[in-house]
Design an enzyme around this catalytic site. Structure first.
Site, PDB file in Angstrom:
ATOM      1  N   ASN A   8       0.860  -1.184   0.000  1.00  0.00           N
ATOM      2  CA  ASN A   8       0.000   0.000   0.000  1.00  0.00           C
ATOM      3  C   ASN A   8       0.897   1.235   0.000  1.00  0.00           C
ATOM      4  O   ASN A   8       1.498   1.560   1.019  1.00  0.00           O
ATOM      5  CB  ASN A   8      -0.896  -0.042   1.260  1.00  0.00           C
ATOM      6  N   LYS A  10       0.131   4.303  -0.321  1.00  0.00           N
ATOM      7  CA  LYS A  10      -0.498   5.508   0.247  1.00  0.00           C
ATOM      8  C   LYS A  10      -0.233   6.702  -0.679  1.00  0.00           C
ATOM      9  O   LYS A  10      -0.159   6.520  -1.892  1.00  0.00           O
ATOM     10  CB  LYS A  10      -0.010   5.725   1.674  1.00  0.00           C
ATOM     11  N   HIS A  95      -9.563   1.259   5.055  1.00  0.00           N
ATOM     12  CA  HIS A  95      -8.271   1.414   5.733  1.00  0.00           C
ATOM     13  C   HIS A  95      -8.449   2.394   6.900  1.00  0.00           C
ATOM     14  O   HIS A  95      -9.199   3.361   6.800  1.00  0.00           O
ATOM     15  CB  HIS A  95      -7.226   1.941   4.739  1.00  0.00           C
ATOM     16  N   GLU A  97      -6.709   4.748   7.957  1.00  0.00           N
ATOM     17  CA  GLU A  97      -6.440   6.160   7.647  1.00  0.00           C
ATOM     18  C   GLU A  97      -7.653   6.812   6.999  1.00  0.00           C
ATOM     19  O   GLU A  97      -7.916   7.996   7.184  1.00  0.00           O
ATOM     20  CB  GLU A  97      -5.187   6.271   6.756  1.00  0.00           C
ATOM     21  N   GLU A 165      -5.287  -4.993  10.815  1.00  0.00           N
ATOM     22  CA  GLU A 165      -4.279  -3.951  10.985  1.00  0.00           C
ATOM     23  C   GLU A 165      -4.547  -3.204  12.288  1.00  0.00           C
ATOM     24  O   GLU A 165      -5.345  -2.249  12.299  1.00  0.00           O
ATOM     25  CB  GLU A 165      -4.339  -2.962   9.818  1.00  0.00           C
ATOM     26  N   GLY A 171       2.423   2.371  10.656  1.00  0.00           N
ATOM     27  CA  GLY A 171       3.349   3.484  10.459  1.00  0.00           C
ATOM     28  C   GLY A 171       4.080   3.899  11.718  1.00  0.00           C
ATOM     29  O   GLY A 171       4.723   4.947  11.756  1.00  0.00           O
ATOM     30  N   SER A 210       3.448  -2.028  10.305  1.00  0.00           N
ATOM     31  CA  SER A 210       4.909  -2.058  10.478  1.00  0.00           C
ATOM     32  C   SER A 210       5.526  -3.403  10.114  1.00  0.00           C
ATOM     33  O   SER A 210       6.508  -3.820  10.727  1.00  0.00           O
ATOM     34  CB  SER A 210       5.289  -1.638  11.903  1.00  0.00           C
TER      35      SER A 210
HETATM   36  P1  PGA Z   1       2.823   0.366   7.556  1.00  0.00           P
HETATM   37  O1  PGA Z   1       1.366   0.556   6.930  1.00  0.00           O
HETATM   38  O2  PGA Z   1       3.387  -0.911   7.023  1.00  0.00           O
HETATM   39  O3  PGA Z   1       3.597   1.574   7.102  1.00  0.00           O
HETATM   40  O4  PGA Z   1       2.667   0.311   9.043  1.00  0.00           O
HETATM   41  C1  PGA Z   1       0.521  -0.550   6.765  1.00  0.00           C
HETATM   42  C2  PGA Z   1      -0.815  -0.106   6.237  1.00  0.00           C
HETATM   43  O5  PGA Z   1      -1.266   0.989   6.576  1.00  0.00           O
HETATM   44  O6  PGA Z   1      -1.459  -0.810   5.434  1.00  0.00           O
END
Ligand code: PGA
Length: 253
Positions: A8, A10, A95, A97, A165, A171, A210
């Site tokens: 992903n 983003k 997601h 976010e 998640e 992140g 992460s």
């Molecule tokens: P990340 O993001 O690996 O940077 O923690 C994962 C995600 O948001 O799908």
């Protein structure tokens, strides 16, 4: 069960950077019946990137988001019909976010799932609890609510892709422990079986939060982990390549 490695991106990369990463991954990854590699770049680049793929490419491109509507007066939105018209077969839904920064509530998420099912497009529904919810012991309740609200007609569904998640691991560099991941995935799979009557082989659960080139192998080897959804570590060829290699070695063991 097949493993899935999904990246992903983003809101990252210029058009030239996106093209060169896709080209490098396309050269590296060859077809594998037991492994799907999915890339979720910014939607703006999807058509160009799709055209860049080799004819026999084993990469699949998807969109990070879509509208819950198929067409109409929804300024700035992109619909599943549009994505499908340029050959896109995968979509991320819900997601954290999007839920947190763009106020995507459970009704909108449910509508997107319904639209994706009607359009027969593959989707990965993201679910997971916040740190406060985990600390207050609400983990199971939150997961149940997210699943119940997203799947209104479970009997009509034959294939489900979920990404567990935990919001506190996205992140942040803070990965859930392997025990936490196994417990969460076991809970999700059991709940899907008892509540929705889905067979174990219908339900694929990816871990996200992460995941990187250092921990991917142990995460992918954890019981009930069918793949990983990778954010930061999917932005560089070397780290994402190592994660794909980790998935391959799990399959072959
Ligand atoms: P990340 O993001 O690996 O940077 O923690 C994962 C995600 O948001 O799908």
């Amino acid at each position: 069960m097949k493993k899935i490695v999904a990246g992903n991106w983003k809101m990252n990369k210029t058009s030239a950077e996106a093209t060169s990463l896709v080209q490098a991954l396309d050269q590296f990854h060859s077809p594998d019946q037991k492994l799907d590699v999915l890339l979720f770049p910014p939607s703006l680049y999807l058509q160009t990137l799709n055209a860049e793929l080799k004819i026999d490419s084993a990469l699949h491109l998807g969109a990070q988001n879509c509208s819950e509507h198929l067409s109409g007066a929804y300024t700035g939105e992109i619909s599943l019909l549009m994505l499908q018209s340029i050959g896109i077969q995968w979509i991320l839904i819900g997601h954290s976010e999007r839920r947190i920064y763009y106020g995507e509530n459970k009704d909108v998420v449910a509508q997107k799932v319904k639209t994706a099912l009607n359009q027969n497009i593959n989707y990965i529904l993201c679910i997971g609890e916040t740190l406060t919810e985990r600390e207050q012991g609400q983990f199971e309740e939150i997961i149940k609510q997210q699943l119940n609200s997203a799947f209104q007609n479970p009997a009509e569904i034959n294939r489900v892709y979920l990404a567990y998640e935990p919001v506190w691991a996205i992140g942040t560099g803070k990965t859930a422990s392997l025990t936490e991941i196994e417990q969460a995935h076991t809970f999700i799979k059991n709940y899907c079986k008892t509540q929705f009557k889905w067979l174990p082989e219908q339900v694929h659960v990816l871990y996200g939060g992460s995941c990187n080139e250092k921990n991917a192998l142990e995460i992918l080897s954890t019981k009930h982990v069918d793949g990983v959804l990778v954010g930061g570590a999917s932005l560089q060829f070397d780290s994402f390549k190592t994660i794909i290699q980790a998935a391959r070695s799990c399959i072959n063991n």
